[in-house]
Every structure is written in structure tokens, then in C-alpha cells.
Design a protein around this motif. Structure first.
Motif, PDB file in Angstrom:
ATOM      1  N   GLY A   1       0.791  -1.229   0.000  1.00  0.00           N
ATOM      2  CA  GLY A   1       0.000   0.000   0.000  1.00  0.00           C
ATOM      3  C   GLY A   1       0.815   1.268   0.000  1.00  0.00           C
ATOM      4  N   GLY A   2       2.101   1.170   0.332  1.00  0.00           N
ATOM      5  CA  GLY A   2       2.946   2.354   0.351  1.00  0.00           C
ATOM      6  C   GLY A   2       2.623   3.299   1.492  1.00  0.00           C
ATOM      7  N   ALA A   3       3.491   4.256   1.698  1.00  0.00           N
ATOM      8  CA  ALA A   3       3.305   5.213   2.794  1.00  0.00           C
ATOM      9  C   ALA A   3       2.024   6.011   2.641  1.00  0.00           C
ATOM     10  N   GLN A   4       1.611   6.259   1.385  1.00  0.00           N
ATOM     11  CA  GLN A   4       0.393   7.028   1.135  1.00  0.00           C
ATOM     12  C   GLN A   4      -0.851   6.379   1.729  1.00  0.00           C
ATOM     13  N   SER A   5      -0.826   5.063   1.840  1.00  0.00           N
ATOM     14  CA  SER A   5      -2.014   4.345   2.326  1.00  0.00           C
ATOM     15  C   SER A   5      -2.166   4.429   3.835  1.00  0.00           C
ATOM     16  N   GLN A   6      -1.096   4.868   4.529  1.00  0.00           N
ATOM     17  CA  GLN A   6      -1.115   4.974   5.995  1.00  0.00           C
ATOM     18  C   GLN A   6      -1.528   3.652   6.674  1.00  0.00           C
ATOM     19  N   GLY A   7      -1.017   2.549   6.129  1.00  0.00           N
ATOM     20  CA  GLY A   7      -1.245   1.240   6.735  1.00  0.00           C
ATOM     21  C   GLY A   7      -2.614   0.649   6.482  1.00  0.00           C
ATOM     22  N   LEU A   8      -3.319   1.129   5.453  1.00  0.00           N
ATOM     23  CA  LEU A   8      -4.683   0.665   5.161  1.00  0.00           C
ATOM     24  C   LEU A   8      -4.767  -0.852   5.032  1.00  0.00           C
ATOM     25  N   LEU A   9      -3.896  -1.440   4.231  1.00  0.00           N
ATOM     26  CA  LEU A   9      -3.930  -2.886   4.015  1.00  0.00           C
ATOM     27  C   LEU A   9      -3.544  -3.661   5.268  1.00  0.00           C
TER      28      LEU A   9
END
Length: 249
Positions: A154-162
């Protein structure tokens, strides 16, 4: 590399090729045991121009060949770049060619397929349990192209969503593994090449510790069921063009 990694994904736009070259040299690991990937930026595209950029890349990496070379974005004269990349393969400077982010639209994908002599071996795109890119994978499979996933977590942009997903967390508990390890294991079993980004040593070690267990068919299907084609990086091709031409390397 001390953690066991032998595939290094780099790019001129990441400003890390020189560091990778130094690390490979200092590691003492034979060059042929390390797979180095890099990417040309659109400002380096163009027949005649790209060969020079490849030589400069080799110098930064302190190597006489690159295992896999990508055109980084489907912007500018990527066809001219590809012609020079094919010449670099014939000269032994590059082993295989790939396309990065050519999922922008059908036009750019079809153009590179129609105008290339050496076909892309790898397609690098954003891909993870929430965006499993089913249609793009079918298109790649038609041409025998390997899919390589960026933003697999998810990358840093996702803020840990996955990493917070309840299905993934439950599977992680069942295996005494972290959600990140479950996601990366899913990618491997799904047949992807996967390149998680990490800067913290603990995460770097954690991400490679996924070969001592396997997900069941049911667990694989549970993760497949999470797909909603929800991209994390949602820039349009016009956004990418503005970014490309506004970047100086």
C-alpha cells in the motif's frame, strides 16, 4: 543484502543508483548473484540519447550490465528510448527490458508492443490485495509478460490501510506472522514479482521472512475476495506528465 536480498530495484529518479553500486561492490557478493533493476527517466528518452543515458547509468551503478531496464513512465519518446534499449541488449549492456506504469491507457501499452522488436519481459505496476489489477494482468499474460508489483503493502500514502484489514490480520494471527508478511506471501503465491519498499532494518528483515510458511487455497481466496481495484496512487497521465517535465535529474 545482508538480510538475504538479491533483487535490487532502483531508478535514476530515485537518486540511489550510486549508493546501490557502492553497496554491491562492498558486499563481496559476486555480481552475477545480484539482480539489478533500474529505470530511465523520460528526459533521457530518444534514439541516440538513451544509449548515452544507459552508459551513465552503468557508471553510477559501477557495473558493466543491468539485469532489467525499464522505461519509467509512458511519457515522451519512449519508442525512441526502446530502440536504444534494444541496441543496449545487443551490446550486452542490458539483459532484459521492461515497462513501468504502462497501465496508464491502452494506447501507450499497444504502442510499445507494436513498435518493439524485443518485447517487454516485465510490466511494473501498482498491485496489492485492494487493487489486484485483474484486467491488466490478463493483458500481460497474453504476451507472456511477468507482472511486478510496486506498493504491494500500500505504500506510505495508504497509511497502513492494508495492514489494518481484518481478513489479513486474522490470517496473520493464524500463522504467527505480520500482516505485511501475509500480503507479501500472497503476492509470491499469486505468481507476482514483488518489490516492497522499506527503510527500517527491522522491516527489511521482516519482509523477506516469508518462505517458511504457505497460505492455504482458502486463505488465498479470502485475500482475492478483498479486491476492489482501489488504487493508492491515483495520478492521471496528465499529472504524471507535469511531474516528469517538472523534474530535473
Amino acid at each position: 543484502m545482508r538480510a538475504g536480498y538479491r533483487h535490487i530495484d532502483t531508478a535514476h529518479a530515485y537518486y540511489d543508483e550510486e549508493g546501490v553500486g557502492e553497496a554491491v561492490k562492498e558486499s563481496g557478493i559476486p555480481r552475477e548473484e545480484i539482480w539489478i533493476t533500474s529505470k530511465l527517466w523520460p528526459t533521457e528518452y530518444g534514439e541516440g540519447k538513451t544509449l548515452k543515458a544507459i552508459d551513465e547509468m552503468l557508471a553510477r551503478l559501477q557495473t558493466n550490465y543491468i539485469d532489467l531496464l525499464f522505461v519509467h513512465q509512458p511519457v515522451g519518446d519512449f519508442v525512441g528510448a526502446w530502440k536504444d534499449m534494444e541496441k543496449a541488449v545487443q551490446m550486452g549492456k542490458v539483459r532484459a527490458l521492461g515497462i513501468s506504469n504502462f497501465d496508464a491507457n491502452d494506447e501507450v501499452f499497444n504502442e510499445i508492443m507494436e513498435k518493439s522488436t524485443i518485447k517487454p519481459a516485465v510490466l511494473q505496476i501498482e498491485c496489492h490485495p485492494y487493487a489486484q489489477r485483474t484486467e491488466m494482468r490478463k493483458k500481460a499474460a497474453k504476451y507472456g509478460i511477468q507482472v511486478e508489483c510496486w506498493y504491494p503493502l500500500g505504500g506510505a500514502q495508504s497509511q497502513g490501510l492494508l495492514l489494518r484489514d481484518s481478513v489479513i490480520k486474522k490470517i496473520a494471527e493464524n500463522h504467527s506472522k505480520s500482516p505485511a508478511q501475509i500480503i507479501l506471501r500472497w503476492h509470491i503465491q499469486e505468481g507476482f514479482s514483488v518489490i516492497p519498499g522499506a527503510t527500517k532494518p527491522d522491516y527489511i528483515k521482516e519482509n523477506i521472512q516469508i518462505f517458511d510458511f504457505a497460505l492455504s487455497n482458502d486463505e488465498m481466496q479470502q485475500i482475492r475476495s478483498l479486491n476492489k481495484e482501489q488504487r493508492i496512487f491515483n495520478a492521471t497521465l496528465d499529472d504524471v506528465k507535469r511531474m516528469v517535465w517538472g523534474t530535473k535529474l
